[in-house]
Design an enzyme around this catalytic site. Structure first.
Site, PDB file in Angstrom:
ATOM      1  N   GLU A 170       0.784  -1.233   0.000  1.00  0.00           N
ATOM      2  CA  GLU A 170       0.000   0.000   0.000  1.00  0.00           C
ATOM      3  C   GLU A 170       0.822   1.293   0.000  1.00  0.00           C
ATOM      4  O   GLU A 170       0.764   2.073   0.953  1.00  0.00           O
ATOM      5  CB  GLU A 170      -0.945  -0.004   1.214  1.00  0.00           C
ATOM      6  CG  GLU A 170      -1.872  -1.199   1.211  1.00  0.00           C
ATOM      7  CD  GLU A 170      -2.797  -1.254   2.421  1.00  0.00           C
ATOM      8  OE1 GLU A 170      -2.548  -0.536   3.405  1.00  0.00           O
ATOM      9  OE2 GLU A 170      -3.767  -2.021   2.385  1.00  0.00           O
ATOM     10  N   GLU A 358      -5.388  -8.671  -0.020  1.00  0.00           N
ATOM     11  CA  GLU A 358      -6.053  -8.477   1.286  1.00  0.00           C
ATOM     12  C   GLU A 358      -7.521  -8.173   1.065  1.00  0.00           C
ATOM     13  O   GLU A 358      -7.882  -7.462   0.126  1.00  0.00           O
ATOM     14  CB  GLU A 358      -5.460  -7.286   2.065  1.00  0.00           C
ATOM     15  CG  GLU A 358      -4.128  -7.541   2.703  1.00  0.00           C
ATOM     16  CD  GLU A 358      -3.598  -6.335   3.471  1.00  0.00           C
ATOM     17  OE1 GLU A 358      -4.396  -5.545   4.018  1.00  0.00           O
ATOM     18  OE2 GLU A 358      -2.365  -6.197   3.509  1.00  0.00           O
TER      19      GLU A 358
END
Ligand code: FCB
Length: 460
Positions: A170, A358
């Protein structure tokens, strides 16, 4: 390809069914065996930074209990496991490797392989060494070389056995929460220069790591995990809201996806915020496109935006729709967003191999309620995995799904009380117990198909 009979999605035999974790969130023992502090270690020991006042000093004690946790993974039938490495365990100081720190991940990998589980290693998952942060962290160009040092050390040591790699978790959220909202260390607020310098250097490091990978690891795959936000206009009938959403999509998604695929940044972002990027970024961009071999998507939320004249640079304001379902962390739950991102990768970016790296809902304990009875988590999983089945039916090249998370752990600024696991962790005794969702996931993996409706949800 997935086949579908009625609402039954039958997944390909080689589809990876996994769970994900990260080092600081589960390992504990942050200073053991020669490790030095990470920024998270320092941050969590400052008063008032973590909502429930907890820290990762012990977390799930996975550093000492990893074998027990791998047995649970095997019993769950996981075919893959995504974990990250503690940078300051491996490099307690710049340039000097700590062999004991590295040995831990070596043992972890061997133990996974002997249980028949494919390891997916994330090189950098939010956990920066304090020494790097004191040098200015990712706002400085030298950070690229330091991360490359970590990555190549890991590839040399583990690359004969680990074939699946994730460079960075991220990059956009790390930059935004570290330099925009102050939720992550170094906790700067509205530091746009810091934010775009950090993001650019992370993306550059990703490209460099992919280059190193192509010479160091044979027959593997490498990518990054992008925090994808399904962005929409608060009122799709208002042109100004639609414009606001286009800009926010550039800022949340295209700012990462474009450099990955075409070595460019989105035009509107450059037009409004180009002055905050590092000098000479254009030259880097030319060397950044087309590097990874898969795209990782972390999918948690949909965001709605309204036009707002008064919000500097963005001219957009998030609109929280009260009638829409939200998680305890305030993410709007919108399963079709998972289908949308996979279709977007297919339509806009040529259907690259990809993985859901995720996905999962945080559910805090409620006093008086059985924490193992997590039917909310089961429906969340079914709703999202059905959308994945739907995307595979439309020929998305998605190769795996990693649930966040294997077990309840330290959820960054929310602390230990925000629970995301399939497995319940009693943080006082370290006892692990399977929740309903763990049994449900185990059965799904064993069967290989899911019978569930995946439809576009009506707008609330
Ligand atoms: C993601 C992070 C992960 C975890 C989940 C809930 O953004 O990558 O570490 O905290 O959120």
């Amino acid at each position: 390809m997935v086949s579908c009979v009625g609402m039954r999605y039958i997944f390909p035999k080689r589809f990876l069914w996994g769970a994900a974790t990260s080092a600081y969130q589960i390992e504990g023992s942050p200073l053991a065996d020669g490790a030095t502090p990470s920024t998270w270690h320092e941050f969590t020991h400052r008063r008032g930074t973590i909502e429930d006042g907890t820290n990762g000093d012990v977390a799930c004690d996975h550093y000492r209990r990893f074998e027990e946790d791998i047995r649970s993974m095997r019993d769950l039938g996981l075919t893959a496991y995504r974990f990250s490495t503690g940078w300051a365990r491996i490099f307690p100081e710049p340039g000097s490797v700590n062999p004991t720190g590295l040995d831990f991940y070596d043992r972890l990998v061997d133990s996974l392989l002997s249980s028949g589980i494919v390891p997916l290693v994330t090189i950098f998952h939010l956990e920066e060494p304090l020494w790097l942060s004191r040098m200015g962290g990712f706002t400085q160009r030298s950070s690229v070389d330091h991360l490359l040092d970590l990555g190549t050390t890991l590839m040399r040591r583990l690359g004969d056995r680990v074939k699946m790699w994730c460079t960075i978790n991220e990059p956009s959220l790390y930059s935004f929460q570290g330099y925009g909202t102050a939720e992550y260390p170094p906790a700067h607020r509205f530091d746009l220069r810091g934010m775009f310098h950090c993001a650019h250097h992370l993306l550059l490091a990703h490209a460099r790591l992919c280059d190193a990978f192509s010479t160091l690891v044979q027959d593997g795959m490498i990518g990054l995990a992008h925090y994808y936000v399904d962005v929409v206009a608060a009122d799709p009938a208002r042109a100004k809201d639609r414009e606001a959403a286009v800009f926010m999509d550039e800022l949340a998604n295209r700012v990462v996806l474009l450099p990955l695929f075409s070595g460019s940044y989105p035009e509107r972002v450059l037009h409004r915020m180009g002055r905050f990027f590092p000098r000479g970024f254009e030259k880097d961009l030319a060397t950044m496109g087309g590097r990874g071999s898969y795209t990782g998507i972390n999918y948690y939320r949909r965001n709605r935006y309204r036009y707002s004249f008064f919000t500097p640079f963005l001219h957009a304001e998030e609109h929280l729709e009260p009638s829409a379902p939200h998680t305890a962390m305030g993410d709007e739950i919108y399963p079709p967003g998972l289908f949308h991102v996979l279709m977007r990768l297919k339509g806009e970016f040529g259907n690259p191999p990809c993985m859901i790296t995720e996905n999962g809902p945080p559910i805090p304990d409620v006093p008086g309620q059985d924490p193992l009875d997590d039917t909310g988590r089961v429906s969340y999983m079914a709703d999202h995995i059905a959308q994945l089945g739907r995307a595979l039916q439309e020929r998305s090249d998605c190769r795996g799904y990693f649930f966040w998370s294997l077990l309840d752990n330290f959820e960054w600024s929310k602390g230990l009380s925000m629970r995301c696991g399939l497995i319940h962790t009693d943080f006082a005794t370290q006892k692990r117990e399977w929740k309903k969702s763990a049994y449900w996931y185990r059965d799904l993996i064993k069967r290989g198909w899911l019978e569930h409706e995946a439809s576009e949800v009506a707008e609330p």
